[in-house]
Motif scaffolding. Structure first.
Motif: not given
Length: 153
Positions: A116-118, A13-14, A7-8, A2-3
């Protein structure tokens, strides 16, 4: 993957599920600053019993408190992104003016691109119908006004 996982894995930091009006609470971030803070389609709720003006004030208050708080936790070159509808009622929120009143400047405002935000899905559509149309919208990108950046240095 996942997105969020991607990122993690990059040591980002999400966080989500945070009260947008209280992002400077000391227990949340412990003095950290961020390069980007993103708030897609802020919305205070549906207020069927309120006038248009009273409803507009509620939405503006939400965004204003968010901007005020987010400004305190962005780094010197950090940005605050707000994706926001640009038609009818939404244009009356006056995001640029509101941001300016909090010492922020508009960097750019490109058209919102959902790709931009799959896998991005909004939680609710108008009237709670789960069918929110993101268009027409822009992603407003705000940063600190230059004088404030010099003060921070």
């Amino acid at each position: 993957m996942s997105n969020i996982q991607k990122l993690r894995s990059r040591k980002c930091t999400v966080m989500h599920g945070i009260d947008a009006t209280k992002v400077t609470s000391p227990h949340l971030f412990g003095g950290k600053t961020f390069d980007r803070i993103i708030y897609n389609f802020p919305f205070a709720g549906f207020f069927k019993n309120l006038s248009r003006e009273a409803t507009l004030r509620k939405h503006r208050r939400l965004v204003s408190l968010f901007l005020k708080n987010a400004k305190e936790i962005i780094g010197e070159n950090g940005e605050i992104h707000i994706s926001h509808k640009t038609n009818a009622f939404h244009i009356e929120w006056n995001l640029e003016s509101m941001a300016s009143s909090h010492g922020l400047r508009l960097i750019e405002a490109p058209e919102f691109d959902q790709s931009d935000y799959k896998n991005y899905n909004t939680k609710r559509g108008f009237g709670g119908d789960m069918n929110f149309n993101c268009y027409p919208s822009k992603t407003y990108k705000f940063g600190l006004k230059r004088a404030q950046v010099q003060l921070l240095s």
